[in-house]
Design a protein around this motif. Structure first.
Motif, mmCIF file in Angstrom:
data_model
loop_
_atom_site.group_PDB
_atom_site.id
_atom_site.type_symbol
_atom_site.label_atom_id
_atom_site.label_comp_id
_atom_site.label_asym_id
_atom_site.label_seq_id
_atom_site.Cartn_x
_atom_site.Cartn_y
_atom_site.Cartn_z
ATOM 1 N N PHE A 9 24.784 -0.986 -5.911
ATOM 2 C CA PHE A 9 24.800 -1.104 -7.372
ATOM 3 C C PHE A 9 23.415 -1.529 -7.845
ATOM 4 N N VAL A 10 23.057 -1.125 -9.050
ATOM 5 C CA VAL A 10 21.879 -1.678 -9.724
ATOM 6 C C VAL A 10 22.290 -2.055 -11.143
ATOM 7 N N VAL A 11 21.526 -2.952 -11.736
ATOM 8 C CA VAL A 11 21.725 -3.348 -13.128
ATOM 9 C C VAL A 11 20.479 -2.959 -13.907
ATOM 10 N N ARG A 12 20.678 -2.208 -14.991
ATOM 11 C CA ARG A 12 19.566 -1.799 -15.844
ATOM 12 C C ARG A 12 19.972 -2.004 -17.295
ATOM 13 N N ASP A 13 19.193 -2.788 -18.004
ATOM 14 C CA ASP A 13 19.479 -3.088 -19.417
ATOM 15 C C ASP A 13 20.900 -3.604 -19.609
ATOM 16 N N GLY A 14 21.338 -4.451 -18.684
ATOM 17 C CA GLY A 14 22.653 -5.075 -18.798
ATOM 18 C C GLY A 14 23.817 -4.221 -18.376
ATOM 19 N N VAL A 15 23.546 -2.982 -17.952
ATOM 20 C CA VAL A 15 24.610 -2.063 -17.545
ATOM 21 C C VAL A 15 24.639 -1.949 -16.028
ATOM 22 N N LEU A 16 25.822 -2.042 -15.476
ATOM 23 C CA LEU A 16 26.022 -1.929 -14.029
ATOM 24 C C LEU A 16 26.125 -0.446 -13.672
ATOM 25 N N LEU A 17 25.289 0.013 -12.751
ATOM 26 C CA LEU A 17 25.232 1.414 -12.367
ATOM 27 C C LEU A 17 25.487 1.561 -10.879
ATOM 28 N N THR A 18 26.233 2.582 -10.512
ATOM 29 C CA THR A 18 26.487 2.869 -9.104
ATOM 30 C C THR A 18 26.592 4.374 -8.936
ATOM 31 N N PRO A 19 26.153 4.922 -7.802
ATOM 32 C CA PRO A 19 26.216 6.380 -7.626
ATOM 33 C C PRO A 19 27.640 6.911 -7.760
ATOM 34 N N PRO A 20 27.783 8.113 -8.308
ATOM 35 C CA PRO A 20 29.119 8.704 -8.491
ATOM 36 C C PRO A 20 29.655 9.273 -7.185
ATOM 37 N N THR A 21 30.938 9.520 -7.164
ATOM 38 C CA THR A 21 31.540 10.114 -5.965
ATOM 39 C C THR A 21 30.939 11.476 -5.667
ATOM 40 N N SER A 22 30.445 12.166 -6.694
ATOM 41 C CA SER A 22 29.837 13.478 -6.483
ATOM 42 C C SER A 22 28.540 13.400 -5.690
ATOM 43 N N ALA A 23 28.002 12.193 -5.522
ATOM 44 C CA ALA A 23 26.812 12.022 -4.682
ATOM 45 C C ALA A 23 27.150 12.193 -3.209
ATOM 46 N N GLY A 24 28.457 12.197 -2.885
ATOM 47 C CA GLY A 24 28.874 12.371 -1.502
ATOM 48 C C GLY A 24 28.913 11.057 -0.757
ATOM 49 N N LEU A 25 29.739 10.157 -1.220
ATOM 50 C CA LEU A 25 29.816 8.826 -0.618
ATOM 51 C C LEU A 25 31.263 8.459 -0.312
ATOM 52 N N LEU A 26 31.417 7.429 0.495
ATOM 53 C CA LEU A 26 32.732 6.847 0.726
ATOM 54 C C LEU A 26 33.025 5.900 -0.424
ATOM 55 N N VAL A 27 34.140 6.114 -1.094
ATOM 56 C CA VAL A 27 34.492 5.254 -2.227
ATOM 57 C C VAL A 27 35.000 3.925 -1.681
ATOM 58 N N GLY A 28 34.160 2.916 -1.755
ATOM 59 C CA GLY A 28 34.485 1.633 -1.154
ATOM 60 C C GLY A 28 35.622 0.926 -1.870
ATOM 61 N N VAL A 29 36.496 0.306 -1.103
ATOM 62 C CA VAL A 29 37.567 -0.499 -1.686
ATOM 63 C C VAL A 29 36.973 -1.685 -2.444
ATOM 64 N N THR A 30 35.974 -2.322 -1.864
ATOM 65 C CA THR A 30 35.329 -3.451 -2.536
ATOM 66 C C THR A 30 34.543 -2.971 -3.755
ATOM 67 N N ARG A 31 33.953 -1.790 -3.667
ATOM 68 C CA ARG A 31 33.281 -1.186 -4.827
ATOM 69 C C ARG A 31 34.246 -1.117 -6.003
ATOM 70 N N GLY A 32 35.454 -0.624 -5.754
ATOM 71 C CA GLY A 32 36.449 -0.539 -6.811
ATOM 72 C C GLY A 32 36.844 -1.894 -7.352
ATOM 73 N N PHE A 33 36.977 -2.873 -6.463
ATOM 74 C CA PHE A 33 37.355 -4.221 -6.885
ATOM 75 C C PHE A 33 36.264 -4.836 -7.757
ATOM 76 N N VAL A 34 35.014 -4.611 -7.403
ATOM 77 C CA VAL A 34 33.899 -5.143 -8.198
ATOM 78 C C VAL A 34 33.864 -4.487 -9.580
ATOM 79 N N LEU A 35 34.163 -3.204 -9.650
ATOM 80 C CA LEU A 35 34.225 -2.553 -10.958
ATOM 81 C C LEU A 35 35.356 -3.143 -11.807
ATOM 82 N N GLU A 36 36.461 -3.515 -11.177
ATOM 83 C CA GLU A 36 37.536 -4.213 -11.906
ATOM 84 C C GLU A 36 37.042 -5.558 -12.432
#
Length: 285
Positions: free
Chosen positions: A188-215
């Protein structure tokens, strides 16, 4: 350790060399951790395990309830002084040396339990450095990263580069040159107060913890977006962190040659770390 329902000590556990998980890497896995001896985000991990297995036309021989009972039995038998790292491996099973799935009538299910180890305190407090891996993440048309596969050579090669460079983790790009994910975690990165993370279309494993952090971010009112990211975007990032089951949230202060923000963990990262810890008890099984 538990192999197909039988408990073994570390030195006594054996899996056949004719298991297709060993021969061909035909298998999937999940890693969980416990808090107070109770598995965290169990339902989410099981959904991902079954989704990965379905992509290999591989069936899990246990229901979620029975697998949870097996994990609890294995954790209890380990008699650990603290919390547990739990690795579930599901393979095609034992069969002749052919690619035909019909050669393996019974899948193998292994549960490994060992002591959970937190990231170093200095890493959590001061942040870590990531290597920019020269190894490209698997193309989704090859071994799809969306499958949490036992075939981890791609990740291992990236992490070996990170070890050589003295970095904590390896950040990988996809075949298009976009930032994708780390060898063992999501980014994840933060830019101008917004949390950004690569999309699933980037070809990644959708992390369970990634989802929890977005919650957690949604609960805090922190805006979050899936966003295509490139190496050049790191210069404008004020914060960064990685997420994984065993590490929770670890601040990132340098990626390759680029210092992130002022080189220290930032306020959004710290808020999310606090929210994460507060939300854990509500998601234990």
């Amino acid at each position: 350790m538990n192999i197909d329902g039988t408990l073994y000590g570390r030195d006594d556990a054996r899996v056949s060399v004719f298991d297709h998980g060993f021969l061909f890497g035909e298998g999937v896995y999940e890693v969980l951790r416990t808090y107070g001896q109770r598995p965290f985000l169990f339902a989410e991990h099981m959904r991902r395990l079954r989704a990965s297995a379905d992509r290999l036309a591989l069936s899990c021989p246990l229901s979620d309830e029975d697998l949870l009972a097996r994990i609890r039995d294995t954790v209890a038998a380990a008699a650990l002084p603290g919390d547990a790292y739990v690795r579930i491996l599901l393979t095609r099973g034992v069969g002749e040396i052919v690619y035909d799935p019909a050669a393996c009538p019974t899948p193998t299910l292994v549960v490994i339990v060992k002591p959970h180890v937190d990231p170093p305190v200095e890493a959590v407090r001061g942040g870590v450095r990531l290597a920019l891996a020269s190894v490209v993440r698997n193309h989704p048309g090859s071994v799809d990263p969306a499958i949490k596969s036992n075939n981890l050579l791609n990740n291992a090669l990236a992490m070996q580069q990170a070890y050589r460079e003295g970095a904590f983790e390896a950040l990988m790009k996809n075949h298009r040159g976009e930032l994708c994910e780390c060898a063992q975690s999501n980014i994840f990165v933060v830019r101008d107060g917004v949390l950004l993370t690569p999309p699933t279309s980037a070809g990644l494993l959708v992390g369970v913890t990634r989802g929890f952090v977005l919650e957690c971010a949604a609960d805090l009112g922190v805006p979050a977006e899936e966003c295509v990211l490139h190496e050049t975007d790191l210069a404008s990032a004020q914060e960064s962190f990685l997420t994984s089951t065993t590490r929770e949230i670890v601040p990132v202060v340098r990626i390759g040659a680029q210092t992130i923000g002022d080189g220290a963990p930032g306020p959004v990262t710290r808020r999310l770390m606090t929210a994460f810890a507060a939300a854990v008890p509500s998601r234990l099984s």
